[in-house]
Design a protein around this motif. Structure first.
Motif, PDB file in Angstrom:
ATOM      1  N   LEU A  69       1.046  -0.718   6.839  1.00 44.28           N
ATOM      2  CA  LEU A  69       1.595  -2.180   6.735  1.00 44.28           C
ATOM      3  C   LEU A  69       2.160  -2.588   8.044  1.00 44.28           C
ATOM      4  CD1 LEU A  69       1.916  -2.600   2.986  1.00 44.28           C
ATOM      5  CD2 LEU A  69       0.110  -2.993   4.496  1.00 44.28           C
ATOM      6  N   CYS A  98       4.583   5.020   4.795  1.00 47.84           N
ATOM      7  CA  CYS A  98       3.165   4.916   5.426  1.00 47.84           C
ATOM      8  C   CYS A  98       3.297   3.810   6.596  1.00 47.84           C
ATOM      9  CB  CYS A  98       2.358   4.165   4.429  1.00 47.84           C
ATOM     10  SG  CYS A  98       0.808   3.678   5.201  1.00 47.84           S
ATOM     11  N   ASP A 142      -7.416 -10.442  -3.124  1.00 51.09           N
ATOM     12  CA  ASP A 142      -6.669  -9.493  -2.490  1.00 51.09           C
ATOM     13  C   ASP A 142      -6.003  -9.904  -1.290  1.00 51.09           C
ATOM     14  OD1 ASP A 142      -8.232  -7.714  -3.780  1.00 51.09           O
ATOM     15  OD2 ASP A 142      -9.989  -7.673  -2.463  1.00 51.09           O
ATOM     16  N   PHE A 178       1.361   1.685  -0.332  1.00 47.45           N
ATOM     17  CA  PHE A 178       1.639   1.733   1.132  1.00 47.45           C
ATOM     18  C   PHE A 178       3.031   1.610   1.672  1.00 47.45           C
ATOM     19  CE2 PHE A 178      -2.669  -0.214   0.508  1.00 47.45           C
ATOM     20  CZ  PHE A 178      -3.374   0.430   1.705  1.00 47.45           C
ATOM     21  N   LEU A 179       3.874   1.273   0.625  1.00 48.23           N
ATOM     22  CA  LEU A 179       5.056   1.356   1.203  1.00 48.23           C
ATOM     23  C   LEU A 179       5.947   2.753   0.519  1.00 48.23           C
ATOM     24  CD1 LEU A 179       6.380  -2.098   0.364  1.00 48.23           C
ATOM     25  CD2 LEU A 179       5.486  -1.237   2.372  1.00 48.23           C
ATOM     26  N   VAL A 199       3.275  -8.676  -0.954  1.00 51.57           N
ATOM     27  CA  VAL A 199       3.977  -7.427  -0.706  1.00 51.57           C
ATOM     28  C   VAL A 199       5.294  -7.492  -0.131  1.00 51.57           C
ATOM     29  CG1 VAL A 199       3.854  -5.292   0.267  1.00 51.57           C
ATOM     30  CG2 VAL A 199       1.828  -5.916  -1.262  1.00 51.57           C
ATOM     31  N   ILE A 237      -0.036  -2.070  -4.609  1.00 58.25           N
ATOM     32  CA  ILE A 237      -0.123  -1.976  -2.922  1.00 58.25           C
ATOM     33  C   ILE A 237       1.370  -1.560  -2.336  1.00 58.25           C
ATOM     34  CG2 ILE A 237      -0.349  -3.484  -0.887  1.00 58.25           C
ATOM     35  CD1 ILE A 237      -2.336  -5.324  -2.406  1.00 58.25           C
ATOM     36  N   ARG A 238       2.244  -2.140  -3.135  1.00 57.03           N
ATOM     37  CA  ARG A 238       3.687  -1.604  -2.672  1.00 57.03           C
ATOM     38  C   ARG A 238       3.736  -0.406  -2.901  1.00 57.03           C
ATOM     39  NH1 ARG A 238       7.243  -6.610  -5.142  1.00 57.03           N
ATOM     40  NH2 ARG A 238       6.990  -7.848  -3.575  1.00 57.03           N
ATOM     41  N   PHE A 248       9.993   2.997  -2.784  1.00 55.97           N
ATOM     42  CA  PHE A 248       9.974   1.880  -3.409  1.00 55.97           C
ATOM     43  C   PHE A 248      11.084   1.775  -4.550  1.00 55.97           C
ATOM     44  CE2 PHE A 248       8.118  -0.435  -7.113  1.00 55.97           C
ATOM     45  CZ  PHE A 248       8.366  -1.784  -6.388  1.00 55.97           C
ATOM     46  N   MET A 253      -8.970   0.267   0.360  1.00 57.04           N
ATOM     47  CA  MET A 253      -7.718   0.863  -0.295  1.00 57.04           C
ATOM     48  C   MET A 253      -6.919  -0.360  -1.067  1.00 57.04           C
ATOM     49  SD  MET A 253      -6.612   3.813   2.516  1.00 57.04           S
ATOM     50  CE  MET A 253      -5.182   4.365   2.015  1.00 57.04           C
ATOM     51  N   ILE A 254      -7.079  -1.561  -0.316  1.00 59.31           N
ATOM     52  CA  ILE A 254      -6.242  -2.609  -0.850  1.00 59.31           C
ATOM     53  C   ILE A 254      -6.991  -3.285  -1.848  1.00 59.31           C
ATOM     54  CG2 ILE A 254      -5.500  -4.716  -0.250  1.00 59.31           C
ATOM     55  CD1 ILE A 254      -5.202  -3.454   2.807  1.00 59.31           C
ATOM     56  N   LYS A 255      -8.614  -3.332  -1.855  1.00 59.34           N
ATOM     57  CA  LYS A 255      -9.267  -4.064  -2.621  1.00 59.34           C
ATOM     58  C   LYS A 255      -9.024  -3.820  -4.041  1.00 59.34           C
ATOM     59  CE  LYS A 255     -13.156  -5.473   0.380  1.00 59.34           C
ATOM     60  NZ  LYS A 255     -14.214  -5.264   0.679  1.00 59.34           N
ATOM     61  N   GLY A 256      -8.931  -5.243  -4.827  1.00 58.17           N
ATOM     62  CA  GLY A 256      -8.551  -4.835  -6.477  1.00 58.17           C
ATOM     63  C   GLY A 256      -7.356  -4.506  -6.904  1.00 58.17           C
ATOM     64  N   LYS A 257      -6.261  -4.145  -5.950  1.00 58.61           N
ATOM     65  CA  LYS A 257      -5.216  -3.907  -6.334  1.00 58.61           C
ATOM     66  C   LYS A 257      -4.205  -4.728  -6.788  1.00 58.61           C
ATOM     67  CE  LYS A 257      -5.628   0.896  -5.448  1.00 58.61           C
ATOM     68  NZ  LYS A 257      -6.292   1.180  -4.049  1.00 58.61           N
ATOM     69  N   SER A 258      -3.147  -4.392  -7.643  1.00 56.85           N
ATOM     70  CA  SER A 258      -2.190  -5.579  -7.838  1.00 56.85           C
ATOM     71  C   SER A 258      -0.871  -5.324  -6.677  1.00 56.85           C
ATOM     72  CB  SER A 258      -1.643  -5.337  -9.178  1.00 56.85           C
ATOM     73  OG  SER A 258      -0.849  -4.145  -8.941  1.00 56.85           O
ATOM     74  N   VAL A 259      -0.042  -6.365  -6.660  1.00 61.10           N
ATOM     75  CA  VAL A 259       0.851  -6.340  -5.946  1.00 61.10           C
ATOM     76  C   VAL A 259       1.804  -5.021  -5.762  1.00 61.10           C
ATOM     77  CG1 VAL A 259       2.819  -7.800  -4.813  1.00 61.10           C
ATOM     78  CG2 VAL A 259       1.062  -8.888  -5.738  1.00 61.10           C
ATOM     79  N   MET A 275     -11.470  -7.662 -12.469  1.00 57.80           N
ATOM     80  CA  MET A 275     -11.160  -8.449 -11.539  1.00 57.80           C
ATOM     81  C   MET A 275     -10.401  -9.926 -12.028  1.00 57.80           C
ATOM     82  SD  MET A 275     -11.106  -8.148  -8.194  1.00 57.80           S
ATOM     83  CE  MET A 275     -10.619  -9.126  -6.738  1.00 57.80           C
ATOM     84  N   SER A 283      -2.769 -11.025  -2.917  1.00 57.13           N
ATOM     85  CA  SER A 283      -1.779  -9.837  -3.227  1.00 57.13           C
ATOM     86  C   SER A 283      -1.292  -9.268  -2.340  1.00 57.13           C
ATOM     87  CB  SER A 283      -2.861  -8.667  -3.961  1.00 57.13           C
ATOM     88  OG  SER A 283      -3.622  -9.171  -5.175  1.00 57.13           O
TER      89      SER A 283
END
Lengths: 430, 155
Positions: free
Chosen positions: A42, A39, A61, B131-132, A68, B127-128, B137, B118-124, A1, A64
């Motif tokens: 968001l 998706c 988080d 989820f995008l 986005v 996540i993009r 992307f 699903m979001i926890k601990g992920k980098s930007v 982390m 982060s």
């Protein structure tokens, strides 16, 4: 982390894309319809996303996901959500304290600084007064915003029994000698810190006898005096152990060089006492209490003395360094050697229920940044001594470094204050 | 149809017209429906606008399980929940919207917790992508679209 750097929102063309393309609800709808594989999570409404999803995350988080796209960045600016996030990470009590102490700061700002510690800096502090005669091997601790220094040895190894206080809240901080004596005199006893109260247990007298008694100094009274806490049973007498506060009034004693029959052995045992009890009693903590929390991979710190114990929010205590069996080095040097030989030697010991974020990060700091290490060096001819300790309060970390030179009769105090609340210009996601 | 309906049963009609016969105790796990029933606004058929048959069936499945297993071990329910929320993102989005709109607290909590995990601990970046949508992307970062968008006048 902690290996992931703290995300910072950057204005790029990509962001503008996000803004006008997907994440603004108006045109986003259009794109969503055209590309059914995008998706929708968001794109949840401005009500659901912050209150139901963002508020379940940790500060990092949120940073982060806030980077986005622009719409989510706006949603993360919600101070209520930020507070919930801080509560997830640090617990209700700590968050409440932080709120009181840092009224003017936004939670996003606080969360960032507490996670990254980016605003830390050294500050040299010059204080008035003097500790005379000079001491070495003394005990020192922080109680609230005051430093308390007591015991130790004076000139010609003369045992000392006086107590000095430095109030850092004062406009011009000065050392004051308290009109009270600690009985009996002793050298290098351990200490602990509580808001305005100092607890002291064990130690070693001038003739080398180990002690097991417990004293309390209450700085809130008009004339502070050391009072002995009578207990029917006490842990075996010892020195070089650590005392840490958790849960406001509970004290944890760990390790040290303990008397065992006719021998003196390093101890790996832990004891607790609750000062709020009507008749406070020392109790030994079972080893299972340590191994049970961490699961199968739990470690139990090996017996040690002269280590550092740091109390963290939410009842966590970190034990680091010290002298363990097999190293017969100068006491004040042993931590440095341990650090060199085994950089990963910091052992974590968790108490309490929340054993997630902070403990792990602190461990990483211990490993990656040297300033957390206890580092003592023996003086050229044994007359000077550096003494370092660190203490974590709600929103600051302190490391005290006492430099003592017998010849010059001077005490130089380096004080690192990581005042997370007072640093401007490092705002998050602004 | 309503005449053959047993006591304490409600009919829910989805946005695309399909009807579901549901015990009242299950239906009132939705606070919105509960309010309607208490206010005696619930006639024979309760319309559930904005929720299609597919999603409504899932919501009812969840509520039924939770209603039945109140006495059961909590661990069983947890297993069911974690399997239930393990769905594609599109279904998750629809379910969250439905749960929020109909005010089904347990379902909303379980779903949102899943999304948070699903979001926890992920980098930007992750996540993009997650989820995008990876394809989108890639397209968006390609120069072609980049130039088109950057030529536009932004706020």
């Amino acid at each position: 982390m902690s290996s992931v750097s703290y995300p910072v929102f950057k204005e790029t063309c990509q962001q503008q894309l996000d803004q006008s393309g997907m994440c603004s609800p108006k045109s986003g709808q259009l794109l969503y319809n055209q590309n059914p594989e995008i998706c929708g999570i968001l794109q949840l409404s401005d009500e659901v996303l912050p209150h139901n999803i963002l508020s379940r995350l940790t500060p990092r988080d949120v940073a982060s996901i806030g980077s986005v796209c622009r719409r989510i960045r706006q949603l993360t600016k919600n101070d209520h959500v930020r507070k919930m996030v801080c509560q997830n990470a640090w617990g209700r009590e700590v968050t409440g304290t932080l709120e009181l102490m840092t009224k003017k700061l936004r939670w996003g700002h606080l969360a960032r600084e507490l996670t990254t510690l980016e605003a830390i800096c050294w500050r040299k502090l010059t204080v008035g007064g003097a500790v005379e005669p000079s001491h070495c091997n003394f005990s020192a601790c922080a109680a609230g915003n005051r430093l308390v220094l007591f015991g130790g040895e004076g000139i010609n190894m003369q045992p000392m029994a006086d107590t000095f206080v430095l109030n850092l809240d004062a406009v011009n901080p000065e050392w004051h000698q308290l009109e009270c004596r600690i009985i009996p005199t002793r050298a290098l006893g351990p200490y602990t810190l509580m808001p305005q109260r100092v607890l002291f247990s064990g130690g070693c007298t001038d003739v080398g006898v180990l002690l097991s008694d417990t004293y309390l100094l209450d700085l809130m009274t008009d004339k502070p005096t050391w009072k002995e806490i009578p207990t029917s049973w006490a842990p075996p007498s010892r020195l070089g152990h650590s005392l840490s506060v958790y849960g406001r009034t509970k004290i944890l004693m760990f390790g040290g060089l303990a008397k065992s029959g006719n021998l003196r052995l390093r101890s790996g045992e832990a004891y607790t006492i609750d000062l709020e009890d009507e008749k406070p009693q020392w109790r030994q903590l079972e080893c299972g209490a340590f191994t049970g929390i961490g699961g199968q991979n739990a470690v139990v710190p090996p017996p040690r003395l002269d280590h550092v114990a740091v109390s963290m929010p939410c009842g966590r205590i970190i034990i680091f360094g010290g002298s363990i069996a097999g190293y017969t080095l100068l006491r004040s040097f042993s931590c440095w050697i341990l650090q060199r030989r085994n950089r990963r030697g910091g052992l974590l010991m968790f108490l309490g229920n929340h054993q997630n974020l902070l403990g792990v990060i602190a461990h990483a700091w211990l490993e990656e940044q040297g300033f957390w290490f206890l580092e003592g060096t023996p003086g050229r001819n044994g007359v000077s001594m550096n003494y370092t300790s660190c203490a974590w309060q709600a929103n600051r970390i302190r490391i005290h470094d006492f430099k003592f030179q017998k010849d010059h009769q001077a005490i130089d105090i380096l004080l690192v204050e990581i005042e997370l609340a007072l640093c401007e210009g490092l705002t998050m996601l602004k | 149809m309503s005449s053959s309906l047993e006591k304490n049963m409600l009919i829910l009609r989805s946005s695309d017209g399909e009807e579901f016969i549901v015990p009242e105790v299950v239906a009132v796990m939705s606070k919105a429906i509960k309010n309607m029933v208490e206010d005696e606004c619930a006639s024979n058929t309760i319309p559930v606008p904005n929720v299609d048959a597919n999603i409504l069936a899932m919501v009812i499945e969840f509520c039924k399980k939770h209603d039945e297993s109140e006495a059961e071990a909590a661990s069983d329910l947890k297993t069911f929940d974690s399997e239930f929320v393990n769905r594609g993102q599109e279904a998750l989005y629809d379910l969250i919207t439905a749960a929020n709109f109909r005010d089904v607290k347990e379902l909303l909590d379980a779903l949102c917790q899943n999304v948070a995990e699903m979001i926890k601990g992920k980098s930007v970046h992750h996540i993009r992508i997650q989820f995008l949508g990876y394809q989108l992307f890639e397209i968006l970062t390609s120069n072609f679209i980049w130039n088109i968008w950057c030529d536009r006048d932004f706020d």
